[in-house]
Design an enzyme around this catalytic site. Structure first.
Site, PDB file in Angstrom:
ATOM      1  N   GLU A  71       0.803  -1.223   0.000  1.00 41.13           N
ATOM      2  CA  GLU A  71       0.000   0.000   0.000  1.00 41.13           C
ATOM      3  C   GLU A  71       0.837   1.274   0.000  1.00 41.13           C
ATOM      4  O   GLU A  71       0.467   2.257  -0.654  1.00 41.13           O
ATOM      5  CB  GLU A  71      -0.932  -0.023   1.226  1.00 41.13           C
ATOM      6  CG  GLU A  71      -1.852   1.154   1.352  1.00 41.13           C
ATOM      7  CD  GLU A  71      -2.993   1.144   0.359  1.00 41.13           C
ATOM      8  OE1 GLU A  71      -3.474   2.239   0.005  1.00 41.13           O
ATOM      9  OE2 GLU A  71      -3.410   0.044  -0.061  1.00 41.13           O
ATOM     10  N   PRO A  72       1.986   1.321   0.701  1.00 41.90           N
ATOM     11  CA  PRO A  72       2.772   2.568   0.691  1.00 41.90           C
ATOM     12  C   PRO A  72       3.265   2.980  -0.692  1.00 41.90           C
ATOM     13  O   PRO A  72       3.679   4.121  -0.882  1.00 41.90           O
ATOM     14  CB  PRO A  72       3.954   2.252   1.626  1.00 41.90           C
ATOM     15  CG  PRO A  72       3.440   1.185   2.536  1.00 41.90           C
ATOM     16  CD  PRO A  72       2.538   0.344   1.670  1.00 41.90           C
ATOM     17  N   GLY A 103      -6.016  -5.588  -4.483  1.00 39.90           N
ATOM     18  CA  GLY A 103      -6.622  -4.280  -4.651  1.00 39.90           C
ATOM     19  C   GLY A 103      -5.648  -3.191  -5.031  1.00 39.90           C
ATOM     20  O   GLY A 103      -5.985  -2.276  -5.789  1.00 39.90           O
ATOM     21  N   THR A 127      -6.192 -11.743  -7.572  1.00 40.02           N
ATOM     22  CA  THR A 127      -5.516 -12.877  -6.937  1.00 40.02           C
ATOM     23  C   THR A 127      -5.674 -12.876  -5.428  1.00 40.02           C
ATOM     24  O   THR A 127      -5.097 -13.719  -4.755  1.00 40.02           O
ATOM     25  CB  THR A 127      -4.006 -12.856  -7.274  1.00 40.02           C
ATOM     26  OG1 THR A 127      -3.412 -11.676  -6.703  1.00 40.02           O
ATOM     27  CG2 THR A 127      -3.778 -12.871  -8.778  1.00 40.02           C
ATOM     28  N   SER A 138     -16.261  -2.500  -8.898  1.00 39.15           N
ATOM     29  CA  SER A 138     -16.332  -1.047  -8.791  1.00 39.15           C
ATOM     30  C   SER A 138     -15.637  -0.425  -9.990  1.00 39.15           C
ATOM     31  O   SER A 138     -14.789  -1.059 -10.630  1.00 39.15           O
ATOM     32  CB  SER A 138     -15.645  -0.591  -7.498  1.00 39.15           C
ATOM     33  OG  SER A 138     -15.549   0.815  -7.436  1.00 39.15           O
ATOM     34  N   LYS A 140     -14.085   2.483  -9.460  1.00 38.40           N
ATOM     35  CA  LYS A 140     -13.146   3.408  -8.820  1.00 38.40           C
ATOM     36  C   LYS A 140     -11.703   2.944  -9.021  1.00 38.40           C
ATOM     37  O   LYS A 140     -11.342   1.828  -8.654  1.00 38.40           O
ATOM     38  CB  LYS A 140     -13.454   3.532  -7.331  1.00 38.40           C
ATOM     39  CG  LYS A 140     -14.791   4.170  -7.040  1.00 38.40           C
ATOM     40  CD  LYS A 140     -14.984   4.472  -5.573  1.00 38.40           C
ATOM     41  CE  LYS A 140     -15.061   3.231  -4.719  1.00 38.40           C
ATOM     42  NZ  LYS A 140     -15.399   3.523  -3.317  1.00 38.40           N
ATOM     43  N   GLU A 242     -18.650   2.255   2.091  1.00 39.36           N
ATOM     44  CA  GLU A 242     -17.611   2.943   2.854  1.00 39.36           C
ATOM     45  C   GLU A 242     -17.750   2.687   4.361  1.00 39.36           C
ATOM     46  O   GLU A 242     -17.048   3.321   5.161  1.00 39.36           O
ATOM     47  CB  GLU A 242     -17.681   4.450   2.588  1.00 39.36           C
ATOM     48  CG  GLU A 242     -17.250   4.859   1.196  1.00 39.36           C
ATOM     49  CD  GLU A 242     -15.744   4.935   1.067  1.00 39.36           C
ATOM     50  OE1 GLU A 242     -15.093   5.550   1.923  1.00 39.36           O
ATOM     51  OE2 GLU A 242     -15.225   4.358   0.099  1.00 39.36           O
ATOM     52  N   HIS A 261      -5.337  -3.600   4.527  1.00 37.28           N
ATOM     53  CA  HIS A 261      -6.500  -2.749   4.282  1.00 37.28           C
ATOM     54  C   HIS A 261      -7.723  -3.264   5.032  1.00 37.28           C
ATOM     55  O   HIS A 261      -8.374  -2.532   5.779  1.00 37.28           O
ATOM     56  CB  HIS A 261      -6.795  -2.680   2.786  1.00 37.28           C
ATOM     57  CG  HIS A 261      -8.077  -1.993   2.459  1.00 37.28           C
ATOM     58  ND1 HIS A 261      -8.248  -0.631   2.547  1.00 37.28           N
ATOM     59  CD2 HIS A 261      -9.281  -2.493   2.059  1.00 37.28           C
ATOM     60  CE1 HIS A 261      -9.486  -0.313   2.218  1.00 37.28           C
ATOM     61  NE2 HIS A 261     -10.133  -1.424   1.919  1.00 37.28           N
TER      62      HIS A 261
END
Length: 394
Positions: A71-72, A103, A127, A138, A140, A242, A261
């Site tokens: 994620e970073p 994601g 995966t 989505s 997004k 959300e 996450h």
């Protein structure tokens, strides 16, 4: 299984199977792409990307693009670097971006596809459980900015989603739990009929067979589709997705990769449930159910002491739902539940303005080391969810 994902006027197929890599190859070849750009991270590249390119290359030009996992590293620099590599390899308007990963890769590759030549075709090969059951359902596509998560992006539709549950067999415990936290979110906020199935299926050791995974993913697809079909941009009824994300995103960003996450979203749901209880909307039993299901999934239900709570409160001020409501000063827009599957609505959206002081008070208490991390709340043990649970508004 093949289902049609409907997001407003957008339609695309979601094909889900087990041990179906050969079928995925055939679907990709059938796209008649000038070049297939297989985008992976440093984990999924060796696991799946290399074999996919090996199978595809005799039949269509295919290149493997690998980005650093985590994620970073989900930022505009990642998109720029991958796009430059794709162009150097000869990508053109007839090329197809294939996102092979969870994601994070799905977001990075999705945004890259949207930007290259102002939009080329995109296919998701998820995966991870969180990608199969949630993020690919989505439009997004977004990456992080220096002040918060998912603040730079757009809406962009894939051509298709091609999923193989066999890819989940190599998923680390952390990522399995991450995906299950989002599944729990879908059950609590949207589809309470899933709850009994989850109570019997969830395992704290993270070990699941293909059939169970298939069932969990199928139920999550139905849950998410029920609130996005008429809200393709997820700005009205779809905002219920959300749930847990306001505080969860702030915790995740502050943890800098220390929490997955889904785990961060799980903690955000615990906070949201307790906030709703204190505002008089959610009863004790429903709050306890949050802890029970997350614990059954192997997730933490208290915030680790390593997370800087002051920083969490600072990050809340940059939440991506800012501007939907006319929030008073020192408040935050949050998805709250008034009951299972019953989000609270304000100004035509499933969002509520919550005083920041109350959010901070709950966050501090949930971070208290005296609170149990992995114990089921006694009030929820042995209880069944009533058959007459509410359905999601909107």
């Amino acid at each position: 299984m093949e289902v049609e994902i409907r997001l407003g006027a957008v339609r695309y197929p979601f094909r889900l199977g087990t041990d179906c890599l050969g079928a995925i190859v055939e679907d990709l070849v059938a796209m008649s792409a000038s070049r297939l750009l297989i985008v992976c991270d440093s984990n999924t590249g060796p696991l799946f990307g290399a074999e996919l390119v090996e199978r595809l290359s005799p039949r269509v030009p295919a290149n493997l693009l690998i980005h650093r996992a985590g994620e970073p590293y989900k930022d505009l620099q990642a998109v720029s670097t991958l796009a430059e590599s794709a162009l150097q390899l000869g990508a053109d308007r007839a090329s197809v971006v294939v996102a092979v990963g969870g994601g994070v890769i799905g977001n990075i590759a999705g945004l890259m596809a949207a930007l290259l030549f102002r939009g080329i075709r995109l296919v998701h090969v998820p995966t991870s459980l969180i990608a199969m059951s949630d993020s690919v359902l989505s439009l997004k596509q977004a990456v992080n900015a220096s002040v918060g998560k998912n603040l730079v992006g757009t809406f962009y539709a894939p051509e298709s989603v091609l999923a193989d549950t066999a890819m989940l067999r190599s998923l680390p415990f952390r990522e399995t739990v991450s995906g299950l936290c989002e599944v729990v979110k879908n059950s609590l906020a949207i589809r309470p009929s899933m709850i009994e199935m989850l109570r019997t299926s969830l395992r704290q050791d993270g070990c699941y067979d293909d059939e169970t995974m298939y069932q969990i993913i199928s139920e999550s697809i139905l849950a998410k589709a029920s609130v996005t079909e008429d809200d393709m941009h997820e700005c009205r009824a779809g905002l219920v997705l959300e749930y847990g994300h306001t505080v969860g995103h702030a915790i995740e960003y502050t943890a800098s990769g220390g929490l997955s996450h889904g785990q961060a979203i799980g903690l955000g749901m615990v906070v949201a449930a307790e906030v709703s209880r204190r505002l008089g909307h959610l009863d004790d039993r429903a709050v306890a159910l949050h802890r029970e299901l997350l614990t059954r999934a192997g997730a933490m239900v208290t915030i680790p002491e390593e997370v800087d709570l002051d920083e969490v409160m600072h990050r809340l001020r940059f939440d991506n739902k800012r501007g939907y409501l006319s929030d008073p000063a020192e408040s935050s827009a949050m998805v709250l539940l008034g009951g299972l599957g019953q989000p609270l609505w304000q100004d035509g959206r499933p969002l509520v303005s919550v005083p920041m002081a109350l959010v901070g008070e709950v966050i501090n208490e949930i971070a208290c080391p005296e609170m149990p991390n992995f114990e089921l709340v006694a009030a929820a043990q042995g209880e069944r969810v009533p058959d007459t649970v509410g359905a999601a508004d909107g």
